[in-house]
Scaffold this active site. Structure first.
Site, PDB file in Angstrom:
ATOM      1  N   CYS A 102       3.402   8.693   1.086  1.00  0.00           N
ATOM      2  CA  CYS A 102       4.002   7.769   2.049  1.00  0.00           C
ATOM      3  C   CYS A 102       4.308   6.471   1.295  1.00  0.00           C
ATOM      4  O   CYS A 102       3.423   5.883   0.670  1.00  0.00           O
ATOM      5  CB  CYS A 102       3.019   7.538   3.195  1.00  0.00           C
ATOM      6  SG  CYS A 102       3.625   6.372   4.403  1.00  0.00           S
ATOM      7  N   SER A 161      11.980   7.025   7.883  1.00  0.00           N
ATOM      8  CA  SER A 161      11.622   6.683   9.259  1.00  0.00           C
ATOM      9  C   SER A 161      12.253   5.337   9.626  1.00  0.00           C
ATOM     10  O   SER A 161      12.387   4.455   8.783  1.00  0.00           O
ATOM     11  CB  SER A 161      10.095   6.611   9.311  1.00  0.00           C
ATOM     12  OG  SER A 161       9.675   5.713  10.260  1.00  0.00           O
ATOM     13  N   CYS A 217       6.232  -4.679  15.706  1.00  0.00           N
ATOM     14  CA  CYS A 217       5.777  -3.705  16.714  1.00  0.00           C
ATOM     15  C   CYS A 217       4.322  -4.034  17.059  1.00  0.00           C
ATOM     16  O   CYS A 217       3.498  -4.233  16.159  1.00  0.00           O
ATOM     17  CB  CYS A 217       5.897  -2.280  16.185  1.00  0.00           C
ATOM     18  SG  CYS A 217       7.564  -1.881  15.662  1.00  0.00           S
ATOM     19  N   GLY A 233       6.920  -1.723   6.234  1.00  0.00           N
ATOM     20  CA  GLY A 233       8.312  -2.180   6.275  1.00  0.00           C
ATOM     21  C   GLY A 233       9.257  -1.217   6.945  1.00  0.00           C
ATOM     22  O   GLY A 233       8.902  -0.076   7.255  1.00  0.00           O
ATOM     23  N   GLU A 234      10.465  -1.710   7.182  1.00  0.00           N
ATOM     24  CA  GLU A 234      11.522  -0.917   7.819  1.00  0.00           C
ATOM     25  C   GLU A 234      12.533  -0.528   6.733  1.00  0.00           C
ATOM     26  O   GLU A 234      13.290  -1.397   6.258  1.00  0.00           O
ATOM     27  CB  GLU A 234      12.156  -1.748   8.946  1.00  0.00           C
ATOM     28  CG  GLU A 234      13.483  -1.257   9.457  1.00  0.00           C
ATOM     29  CD  GLU A 234      13.480   0.198   9.954  1.00  0.00           C
ATOM     30  OE1 GLU A 234      12.647   0.553  10.800  1.00  0.00           O
ATOM     31  OE2 GLU A 234      14.349   0.968   9.470  1.00  0.00           O
ATOM     32  N   GLU A 254       0.838  -1.184   0.000  1.00  0.00           N
ATOM     33  CA  GLU A 254       0.000   0.000   0.000  1.00  0.00           C
ATOM     34  C   GLU A 254       0.879   1.242   0.000  1.00  0.00           C
ATOM     35  O   GLU A 254       1.972   1.255   0.584  1.00  0.00           O
ATOM     36  CB  GLU A 254      -0.904  -0.008   1.229  1.00  0.00           C
ATOM     37  CG  GLU A 254      -1.931  -1.124   1.153  1.00  0.00           C
ATOM     38  CD  GLU A 254      -2.942  -1.101   2.295  1.00  0.00           C
ATOM     39  OE1 GLU A 254      -4.109  -1.388   2.031  1.00  0.00           O
ATOM     40  OE2 GLU A 254      -2.557  -0.806   3.431  1.00  0.00           O
ATOM     41  N   SER A 311      10.810   6.260  15.191  1.00  0.00           N
ATOM     42  CA  SER A 311       9.565   5.831  15.833  1.00  0.00           C
ATOM     43  C   SER A 311       9.923   5.465  17.267  1.00  0.00           C
ATOM     44  O   SER A 311      10.425   4.370  17.524  1.00  0.00           O
ATOM     45  CB  SER A 311       8.993   4.607  15.117  1.00  0.00           C
ATOM     46  OG  SER A 311       8.757   4.915  13.775  1.00  0.00           O
ATOM     47  N   LEU A 312       9.681   6.379  18.177  1.00  0.00           N
ATOM     48  CA  LEU A 312      10.150   6.201  19.556  1.00  0.00           C
ATOM     49  C   LEU A 312       9.113   5.450  20.400  1.00  0.00           C
ATOM     50  O   LEU A 312       9.360   4.360  20.892  1.00  0.00           O
ATOM     51  CB  LEU A 312      10.463   7.575  20.157  1.00  0.00           C
ATOM     52  CG  LEU A 312      11.061   7.584  21.552  1.00  0.00           C
ATOM     53  CD1 LEU A 312      12.427   6.931  21.565  1.00  0.00           C
ATOM     54  CD2 LEU A 312      11.148   9.013  22.091  1.00  0.00           C
ATOM     55  N   HIS A 313       7.972   6.074  20.585  1.00  0.00           N
ATOM     56  CA  HIS A 313       6.784   5.461  21.203  1.00  0.00           C
ATOM     57  C   HIS A 313       6.905   5.017  22.665  1.00  0.00           C
ATOM     58  O   HIS A 313       5.931   4.547  23.252  1.00  0.00           O
ATOM     59  CB  HIS A 313       6.256   4.277  20.371  1.00  0.00           C
ATOM     60  CG  HIS A 313       6.087   4.600  18.922  1.00  0.00           C
ATOM     61  ND1 HIS A 313       5.531   5.777  18.471  1.00  0.00           N
ATOM     62  CD2 HIS A 313       6.421   3.914  17.802  1.00  0.00           C
ATOM     63  CE1 HIS A 313       5.529   5.790  17.147  1.00  0.00           C
ATOM     64  NE2 HIS A 313       6.061   4.674  16.719  1.00  0.00           N
ATOM     65  N   CYS A 356       6.415  -6.704   7.261  1.00  0.00           N
ATOM     66  CA  CYS A 356       7.502  -6.192   8.090  1.00  0.00           C
ATOM     67  C   CYS A 356       7.853  -7.231   9.145  1.00  0.00           C
ATOM     68  O   CYS A 356       6.971  -7.900   9.691  1.00  0.00           O
ATOM     69  CB  CYS A 356       7.076  -4.894   8.776  1.00  0.00           C
ATOM     70  SG  CYS A 356       8.433  -4.149   9.716  1.00  0.00           S
ATOM     71  N   ASN A 400      -4.195   5.080  15.851  1.00  0.00           N
ATOM     72  CA  ASN A 400      -5.225   4.734  14.877  1.00  0.00           C
ATOM     73  C   ASN A 400      -5.592   3.265  15.022  1.00  0.00           C
ATOM     74  O   ASN A 400      -4.762   2.395  14.812  1.00  0.00           O
ATOM     75  CB  ASN A 400      -4.697   5.009  13.468  1.00  0.00           C
ATOM     76  CG  ASN A 400      -4.282   6.450  13.321  1.00  0.00           C
ATOM     77  OD1 ASN A 400      -5.083   7.351  13.518  1.00  0.00           O
ATOM     78  ND2 ASN A 400      -3.006   6.677  13.032  1.00  0.00           N
ATOM     79  N   CYS A 415       1.177  -2.151  15.606  1.00  0.00           N
ATOM     80  CA  CYS A 415       1.162  -1.846  14.174  1.00  0.00           C
ATOM     81  C   CYS A 415       0.477  -2.939  13.367  1.00  0.00           C
ATOM     82  O   CYS A 415       0.784  -4.119  13.517  1.00  0.00           O
ATOM     83  CB  CYS A 415       2.605  -1.657  13.701  1.00  0.00           C
ATOM     84  SG  CYS A 415       2.736  -1.501  11.914  1.00  0.00           S
ATOM     85  N   CYS A 456      -1.123   6.287  10.112  1.00  0.00           N
ATOM     86  CA  CYS A 456       0.074   5.645  10.647  1.00  0.00           C
ATOM     87  C   CYS A 456      -0.233   4.316  11.309  1.00  0.00           C
ATOM     88  O   CYS A 456      -1.123   4.228  12.150  1.00  0.00           O
ATOM     89  CB  CYS A 456       0.703   6.531  11.708  1.00  0.00           C
ATOM     90  SG  CYS A 456       1.716   7.765  11.000  1.00  0.00           S
TER      91      CYS A 456
HETATM   92  S1  SF4 Z   1       5.743   0.234  13.013  1.00  0.00           S
HETATM   93 FE1  SF4 Z   1       7.076   0.131  11.214  1.00  0.00          FE
HETATM   94  S2  SF4 Z   1       8.795  -1.152  11.900  1.00  0.00           S
HETATM   95 FE2  SF4 Z   1       7.124  -1.501  13.372  1.00  0.00          FE
HETATM   96  S3  SF4 Z   1       6.027  -3.313  12.565  1.00  0.00           S
HETATM   97 FE3  SF4 Z   1       5.016  -1.469  11.734  1.00  0.00          FE
HETATM   98  S4  SF4 Z   1       5.956  -1.164   9.725  1.00  0.00           S
HETATM   99 FE4  SF4 Z   1       7.316  -2.520  10.916  1.00  0.00          FE
END
Ligand code: SF4
Length: 339
Positions: free
Chosen positions: A104, A188, A115, A156-157, A91, A210-212, A111, A287, A118, A330
């Protein structure tokens, strides 16, 4: 099998053409057809001989994948699902704003980072995208809109697919074609550090972490990568990135998760860990997606958190979520195999 050339830098294209009996000049002519005129076929490349065009048609492709679904949000955000030759899908999102249009971009199919908050993370990892598949997303939107900003924050990363990422960055920053300013591109990461981050800094693009979470215990619980690269090491790496890349600041993305990371104590901790880093903090309301166990902090709490950070001199914005109704915001991207 034809080689897709839309994700090759000019020098990669020159080398490939020479390997296949074509010339550097041919490559220099083809390159702007791809990146300035968004050409999808070699036939139209009128400054190339008929013979060259026939070789190109046999050996190479300009495939941008197939758009198999496009959704439009009430706020104007659009999400496209692109499918590539092996049926893998990703996407990509277009976010129009008053003074800018941002896209984006996804860097992997799925991924591996897992996380917990996510949606993409629940999908698991399939494979890296090629540079042509990443470029396909950019060209897809650029054919329809003027794009001012690009964020590599999709599925993805990006720092685990740097071969493709770096080729695409070279193409995007190329003054003769896309000519993006390095300040308009943000990569990111969930916290992958080391040599790849050092190389990225040479492009001078903006970095978003991406700290969180504000301490290792919590961060490791919600972001498994923290077990490999704990906060201390990540924070000193991004600080170094700021210096090496000569960017103004590091952006810290912070999802506001109700009763998990949104207390004033967390805000205090955040101030303390960022104290010597030029930082911009984006607070993002969480979200929701189907079966997620997390909830977004309420608006009042987000405001309190933000006010605390601002009072401590930290540049902070509450980011409005875009495209929530089409799961384009996000952390919501996930390829739905039922489509
Ligand atoms: S936040 Fe980013 S790094 Fe973490 S699982 Fe989702 S896509 Fe992967």
């Amino acid at each position: 099998m034809q080689i897709n050339i839309i994700g090759l830098t000019l020098s990669q294209l020159c080398d490939l053409f020479i390997e296949h009996g074509l010339s550097k000049l041919d490559a220099k002519r083809v390159y702007p057809w791809i990146h300035k005129k968004f050409s999808s076929s070699f036939e139209k490349m009128s400054d190339l001989s008929i013979y060259t065009r026939s070789i190109l048609q046999q050996k190479f492709s300009l495939s941008k994948g197939k758009c198999i679904n496009i959704q439009k949000s009430v706020d104007g955000t659009q999400k496209a699902l692109l499918q590539f030759s092996d049926s893998a899908c990703v996407e990509t999102v277009f976010i129009p704003e008053k003074n800018r249009n941002t896209i984006c971009i996804s860097s992997q199919v799925g991924c591996a980072m897992g996380c917990k908050f996510c949606h993409t993370g629940t999908q698991g990892f399939t494979r890296n995208l090629t540079s042509s598949e990443i470029m396909a997303q950019v060209l897809f939107w650029k054919e329809h809109f003027n794009i001012s900003n690009i964020v590599f924050m999709g599925m993805g990363e990006p720092l685990l697919n740097t071969d493709s990422l770096f080729s695409v960055l070279k193409i995007l920053l190329d003054k003769k074609t896309h000519n993006f300013s390095r300040n308009k591109i943000t990569v990111s990461t969930c916290g992958i550090i080391g040599n790849q981050l050092n190389i990225l800094s040479q492009f001078g693009v903006k970095l978003a972490l991406s700290l969180h979470a504000t301490n290792d215990e919590l961060r490791s619980k919600i972001m498994p990568i923290n077990n490999k690269y704990p906060l201390n090491s990540i924070l000193s790496a991004v600080k170094q990135y700021k210096t090496d890349s000569n960017t103004n600041h590091i952006t810290f993305e912070y999802l506001m998760l109700k009763d998990i990371n949104d207390s004033i104590n967390n805000a205090k901790e955040l101030v303390s860990i960022l104290h010597n880093i030029p930082a911009k903090v984006n607070l993002i309301s969480y979200n929701d997606w189907p079966n997620s166990t997390f909830k977004s902090s309420d608006k009042e709490q987000i405001k309190k958190f933000s006010t605390f950070l601002l009072k401590k001199g930290i540049r902070t914005t509450i980011r409005s979520s875009r495209g929530q109704d089409i799961l384009a915001a996000c952390g919501q991207l996930k390829y739905n195999s039922n489509l």
